[in-house]
Design a protein around this motif. Structure first.
Motif, short mmCIF file in Angstrom:
data_model
loop_
_atom_site.label_atom_id
_atom_site.label_comp_id
_atom_site.label_asym_id
_atom_site.label_seq_id
_atom_site.Cartn_x
_atom_site.Cartn_y
_atom_site.Cartn_z
N GLY A 1 0.92 -1.13 -0.12
CA GLY A 1 -0.05 -0.09 0.05
C GLY A 1 1.03 1.18 -0.05
O GLY A 1 1.71 1.29 0.74
N HIS B 1 -3.49 -0.87 -3.06
CA HIS B 1 -4.32 0.24 -2.47
C HIS B 1 -3.50 1.50 -1.88
O HIS B 1 -1.90 1.51 -1.83
CB HIS B 1 -5.11 -0.22 -1.04
N ILE C 1 -8.08 -0.20 -8.51
CA ILE C 1 -7.52 -0.63 -7.02
C ILE C 1 -8.51 0.14 -5.98
O ILE C 1 -9.18 0.95 -6.25
CB ILE C 1 -6.04 -0.39 -6.83
N HIS C 2 -8.07 -0.36 -4.83
CA HIS C 2 -8.77 0.60 -3.66
C HIS C 2 -8.34 2.20 -3.11
O HIS C 2 -6.94 1.98 -3.50
CB HIS C 2 -8.93 -0.20 -2.34
N LYS D 1 -13.05 -4.19 3.82
CA LYS D 1 -11.97 -4.71 3.43
C LYS D 1 -11.11 -4.44 4.39
O LYS D 1 -10.95 -3.67 5.54
CB LYS D 1 -11.49 -3.71 2.14
#
Length: 408
Positions: free
Chosen positions: A50, A84, A115-116, A350
């Motif tokens: 991330g 993310h 993606i997040h 999530k």
């Protein structure tokens, strides 16, 4: 689906299998059955990496999307092995109220990136906390629009309303910046004392208002003892470091590359760069965060600060592991687990950062035996360039899984 290979966490590296059902990991073990996908011993499987500090340049105004948007940032992230990201709020229309934050969130949802994205809310003169939990960003010095403070006293007054919140700080003292505004070079305009002074003040604010604080893109070795001392007293502060402050320093600057090598805070000395590497290794710095700041090459030549780094995230991590001798376990901590811990309170159901049952089935697989040379034609960022062009990293991104689906 069962994935098999060498798994990495902060506590160890081991051969195992991962069972994925839908978007989530449901089991991890050595005898889960016939593997659907097996990665060789050349590869390491990390919980999805991330990047908690990027600028996607996208908001409801769409006035800056010529250099990036949520979808192209997402594509660049996947290219770099990132699953993310957390997007900063210094947009032309900053997310500083419930209404403006939710407008940006709806705009993000409409874009439907691959993606997040976690969205920061901005803190500026006179702002107040939102009615729901989000991470915040405070700019001590000038940024896009009016989302910054002209004095530290003004910041103190505003932060008094954010007691207990999660606040990230861009540490550059606005008064000292003004005093050095006429210096000859970008580095002299933003000298180390600007960051050190702002660090002292940010740590005071974090302690005074019981904040969960984070210092962004840290770059000055002299400030590290201040951070360690504050932590020893129980001050809740974590710190980012960028690829450019780990890889480049002022000795790399030339008359030809100054435009592309300009960012805030600027490149520091060789000893500062070495101090950042040491601090990341021993845990004073908690996150590898790119400050991905895409601008066109023409804008950089005109003196606009920032570099794009999402495309090269995973390859850069292999440089840390193979050339700088970081352990895979250390990389798992500052690339996967700590970023997951930062965003997880805001993104349920999530859950990023670990290869464990109940966590989102997003994974980053690095190949430590497959070097990659960074080429402009391989980049996915809309701005279309990288400061690492022509550089060969010792490993590369082998595969990326997003919520149970292999996307690379």
């Amino acid at each position: 689906m069962i994935i098999q290979g060498t798994l990495v966490s902060s506590s160890g590296t081991f051969k195992s299998q991962i069972r994925v059902d839908g978007n989530f990991i449901v089991d991890v073990g050595t005898n889960l059955g016939q593997a659907d996908i097996t990665f060789s011993d050349d590869c390491l499987i990390f919980a999805g990496m991330g990047d908690i500090h990027i600028h996607a340049r996208d908001d409801v105004s769409e006035s800056q999307t010529y250099k990036e948007d949520f979808c192209t940032a997402g594509a660049a992230a996947i290219n770099g092995g990132v699953v993310h990201v957390a997007d900063m709020p210094n947009n032309p229309v900053p997310p500083i109220t419930d209404e403006s934050y939710l407008e940006k969130a709806r705009h993000l949802e409409k874009r439907n990136p691959p993606i997040h994205f976690t969205l920061y809310a901005g803190i500026g003169p006179g702002t107040r906390p939102l009615t729901f939990a989000v991470p915040y960003k405070a700019y001590m010095g000038p940024s896009v629009g009016d989302l910054f403070f002209k004095t530290l006293e003004q910041l103190d007054e505003t932060l008094s309303h954010y007691r207990g919140c999660n606040v990230s700080f861009h540490c550059e003292d606005p008064i000292l910046l003004e005093e050095h505004a006429d210096a000859a070079t970008h580095e002299a305009k933003r000298p180390t004392e600007c960051e050190i002074s702002a660090t002292r003040f940010a740590l005071q604010m974090i302690e005074k208002y019981d904040l969960k604080g984070k210092l962004c893109h840290y770059s000055v070795g002299e400030g590290l003892p201040l951070i360690r001392e504050a932590r020893s007293r129980g001050v809740k502060v974590t710190c980012e470091v960028t690829p450019h402050h780990l890889y480049f320093d002022q000795s790399d600057l030339t008359d030809e590359n100054r435009g592309k090598m300009q960012m805030n805070p600027p490149l520091r000395t060789i000893s500062d760069r070495q101090a950042m590497l040491a601090a990341l290794r021993e845990g004073t710095l908690d996150y590898l965060a790119t400050d991905h700041a895409p601008h066109t090459l023409e804008e950089n030549e005109q003196g606009i600060s920032g570099q794009p780094h999402l495309d090269t995230f995973g390859a850069f991590v292999t440089w840390l592991i193979l050339d700088q001798k970081f352990t895979p376990e250390q990389a798992a901590l500052f690339c996967s687990e700590n970023p997951g811990d930062f965003v997880n309170p805001y993104i349920s159901p999530k859950k990023f950062g670990k290869i464990e049952p109940g966590y989102t089935a997003s994974l980053t697989v690095l190949n430590l035996k497959q070097p990659v040379t960074i080429k402009r034609e391989d980049l996915k960022t809309k701005c279309g360039w990288s400061p690492f062009e022509g550089i060969t990293f010792p490993g590369s991104v082998e595969a990326v899984f997003i919520e149970g689906r292999q996307v690379r």
